[in-house]
Design a protein around this motif. Structure first.
Motif, PDB file in Angstrom:
ATOM      1  N   TYR A  42       0.877  -1.161   0.063  1.00 16.33           N
ATOM      2  CA  TYR A  42       0.124  -0.079  -0.017  1.00 16.33           C
ATOM      3  C   TYR A  42       0.875   1.342   0.104  1.00 16.33           C
ATOM      4  N   GLY A  43       2.057   1.247   0.391  1.00 13.64           N
ATOM      5  CA  GLY A  43       2.994   2.322   0.475  1.00 13.64           C
ATOM      6  C   GLY A  43       3.347   2.527  -1.143  1.00 13.64           C
ATOM      7  N   ILE A  44       3.719   1.633  -1.681  1.00 14.04           N
ATOM      8  CA  ILE A  44       4.190   1.862  -3.272  1.00 14.04           C
ATOM      9  C   ILE A  44       3.133   2.082  -4.131  1.00 14.04           C
ATOM     10  N   ILE A  45       1.721   1.511  -3.700  1.00  9.47           N
ATOM     11  CA  ILE A  45       0.716   2.086  -4.517  1.00  9.47           C
ATOM     12  C   ILE A  45       0.408   3.537  -4.145  1.00  9.47           C
ATOM     13  N   THR A  46       0.296   3.787  -3.092  1.00  6.44           N
ATOM     14  CA  THR A  46       0.057   5.422  -2.827  1.00  6.44           C
ATOM     15  C   THR A  46       1.010   6.438  -3.589  1.00  6.44           C
ATOM     16  N   TYR A  47       2.229   6.129  -3.473  1.00  2.22           N
ATOM     17  CA  TYR A  47       3.267   7.047  -4.043  1.00  2.22           C
ATOM     18  C   TYR A  47       3.262   6.607  -5.656  1.00  2.22           C
ATOM     19  N   LEU A  48       3.043   5.492  -6.074  1.00  6.00           N
ATOM     20  CA  LEU A  48       2.615   5.389  -7.719  1.00  6.00           C
ATOM     21  C   LEU A  48       1.536   6.307  -8.152  1.00  6.00           C
ATOM     22  N   GLY A  54       0.467  13.289 -10.882  1.00  5.98           N
ATOM     23  CA  GLY A  54       1.478  14.598 -10.792  1.00  5.98           C
ATOM     24  C   GLY A  54       1.240  15.442  -9.299  1.00  5.98           C
ATOM     25  N   PHE A  55       1.263  14.743  -8.293  1.00  2.55           N
ATOM     26  CA  PHE A  55       1.119  15.265  -6.996  1.00  2.55           C
ATOM     27  C   PHE A  55       2.412  15.574  -6.338  1.00  2.55           C
ATOM     28  N   GLY A  56       3.394  14.679  -7.066  1.00  2.00           N
ATOM     29  CA  GLY A  56       4.799  14.491  -6.624  1.00  2.00           C
ATOM     30  C   GLY A  56       5.438  13.891  -7.787  1.00  2.00           C
ATOM     31  N   GLY A 206       2.228  23.235  -3.577  1.00  3.19           N
ATOM     32  CA  GLY A 206       0.623  23.128  -3.537  1.00  3.19           C
ATOM     33  C   GLY A 206       0.164  21.909  -3.461  1.00  3.19           C
ATOM     34  N   THR A 207       0.689  20.658  -3.354  1.00  2.00           N
ATOM     35  CA  THR A 207       0.333  19.448  -3.506  1.00  2.00           C
ATOM     36  C   THR A 207       0.672  18.570  -2.288  1.00  2.00           C
ATOM     37  N   GLU A 208       1.250  19.205  -1.254  1.00  4.04           N
ATOM     38  CA  GLU A 208       2.042  18.770  -0.039  1.00  4.04           C
ATOM     39  C   GLU A 208       0.821  17.796   0.615  1.00  4.04           C
ATOM     40  N   HIS A 209      -0.192  18.268   0.608  1.00  7.53           N
ATOM     41  CA  HIS A 209      -1.467  17.623   1.449  1.00  7.53           C
ATOM     42  C   HIS A 209      -1.687  16.337   0.821  1.00  7.53           C
ATOM     43  N   TRP A 210      -1.068  15.898  -0.187  1.00 10.16           N
ATOM     44  CA  TRP A 210      -1.380  14.414  -0.988  1.00 10.16           C
ATOM     45  C   TRP A 210      -0.124  13.411  -0.548  1.00 10.16           C
ATOM     46  N   LEU A 211       0.807  14.052   0.150  1.00 11.85           N
ATOM     47  CA  LEU A 211       1.979  13.363   0.418  1.00 11.85           C
ATOM     48  C   LEU A 211       1.874  13.032   1.906  1.00 11.85           C
ATOM     49  N   GLY A 212       2.906  11.729   2.197  1.00 11.85           N
ATOM     50  CA  GLY A 212       3.118  11.463   3.566  1.00 11.85           C
ATOM     51  C   GLY A 212       2.171  10.768   4.102  1.00 11.85           C
ATOM     52  N   GLU A 213       2.533  10.160   5.531  1.00 11.03           N
ATOM     53  CA  GLU A 213       1.334   9.576   6.192  1.00 11.03           C
ATOM     54  C   GLU A 213       0.308  10.217   6.731  1.00 11.03           C
ATOM     55  N   PHE A 218      -2.610   8.720   0.883  1.00  8.50           N
ATOM     56  CA  PHE A 218      -2.420   7.511   1.622  1.00  8.50           C
ATOM     57  C   PHE A 218      -3.798   7.082   2.436  1.00  8.50           C
ATOM     58  N   ALA A 219      -4.560   8.069   2.684  1.00  8.08           N
ATOM     59  CA  ALA A 219      -5.881   7.884   3.262  1.00  8.08           C
ATOM     60  C   ALA A 219      -6.587   7.075   2.465  1.00  8.08           C
ATOM     61  N   ILE A 220      -6.753   7.540   1.213  1.00  7.51           N
ATOM     62  CA  ILE A 220      -7.715   6.786   0.317  1.00  7.51           C
ATOM     63  C   ILE A 220      -7.324   5.506  -0.040  1.00  7.51           C
ATOM     64  N   VAL A 221      -5.872   5.093  -0.153  1.00 11.64           N
ATOM     65  CA  VAL A 221      -5.398   3.883  -0.556  1.00 11.64           C
ATOM     66  C   VAL A 221      -5.568   3.172   0.974  1.00 11.64           C
ATOM     67  N   THR A 222      -5.436   3.351   2.019  1.00 11.66           N
ATOM     68  CA  THR A 222      -5.480   2.424   3.114  1.00 11.66           C
ATOM     69  C   THR A 222      -6.902   2.163   3.566  1.00 11.66           C
ATOM     70  N   SER A 223      -7.712   3.172   3.199  1.00  9.28           N
ATOM     71  CA  SER A 223      -9.229   2.967   3.408  1.00  9.28           C
ATOM     72  C   SER A 223      -9.659   1.764   2.528  1.00  9.28           C
ATOM     73  N   ILE A 224      -9.184   1.705   1.377  1.00  8.04           N
ATOM     74  CA  ILE A 224      -9.695   0.493   0.443  1.00  8.04           C
ATOM     75  C   ILE A 224      -9.083  -0.748   0.969  1.00  8.04           C
TER      76      ILE A 224
END
Length: 238
Positions: A42-48, A54-56, A206-213, A218-224
């Protein structure tokens, strides 16, 4: 991070129960393997997804070189960025996970070693996962307040992440009858989300809130993942 363990030990002492009554057995190796694989996945999926949308950006050669310097990988021969990346992931994914387990053990003795088993006496699997997740997330609130740039947003995303993880970790704890899968799971999750994947990612303003724990992705991916394991536990009547 050892405060939950200390609280559990004190409670056991008060109740006249032995510390050895906790689930110290290693359990089936398959649960250990899955407890490594799932948080890494789930960590790899989040960052992929972060890179794709384009958030990072994927780290460039300069960023990888700096990462190698921080890890002390220079001075052992000429390494190119690809070699640095591979060696860094291997070291962090093994040695660092073992080191991190020394601290996550303290939390997991309390949360999954003791707390959820007591909750299971009065709650269903769903109730255990939600209630323990809320307590576990709330326990982190001083760190959230201190480090957050957007407290409300990061409180929401962090609670979603932690409650979702609680479903997965409760599943593997009850299936294995051991606290060790949770220890490994917690350590691997921390290493991939805090150390490996962020180091491979360049931040975009401008996309910082999409990154990190505490990030939205990460919230979207872990919720799934959490929903999947919730349904799996219900189906298996855990």
């Amino acid at each position: 991070m050892w405060c939950p363990a200390i609280a559990a030990f004190i409670t056991l002492k008060i109740k006249g129960r032995k510390i050895s009554s906790l689930n110290w057995n290693w359990g089936d190796w398959k649960y250990i393997r899955w407890s490594y694989f799932i948080p890494a996945l789930y960590g790899i999926i989040t960052y992929l997804l972060i890179w794709v949308f384009g958030f990072g950006g994927l780290a460039n050669e300069e960023t990888i070189t700096e990462w190698g310097k921080e890890l002390g990988l220079f001075g052992i021969g000429t390494l190119n960025p690809s070699s640095i990346t591979i060696i860094a992931i291997i070291l962090l994914g093994t040695v660092e996970v073992i080191r991190a387990s020394a601290t996550t053990l303290g939390e997991e003795i309390g949360w999954r070693g003791f707390f959820i088993h007591e909750l299971r006496k009065v709650f269903s699997f769903t109730g255990v996962s939600i209630f323990s997740g809320i307590v576990w997330a709330a326990w982190h609130w001083p760190l959230l307040v201190y480090y957050s740039s957007n407290v409300l947003l990061e409180f929401i995303t962090f609670f979603i992440v932690i409650i979702s993880m609680s479903f997965i970790m409760a599943y593997y704890t009850f299936k294995s009858k051991s606290l060790w899968p949770a220890v490994i799971f917690h350590a691997v999750s921390n290493v991939y989300i805090q150390k490996i994947m962020p180091s491979l990612t360049m931040k975009i303003e401008g996309t910082e809130h999409w990154l990190g724990e505490n990030g939205i992705m990460f919230a979207i991916v872990t919720s799934i993942f959490g929903i999947y394991f919730w349904r799996k536990a219900i189906k298996e009547k855990i």
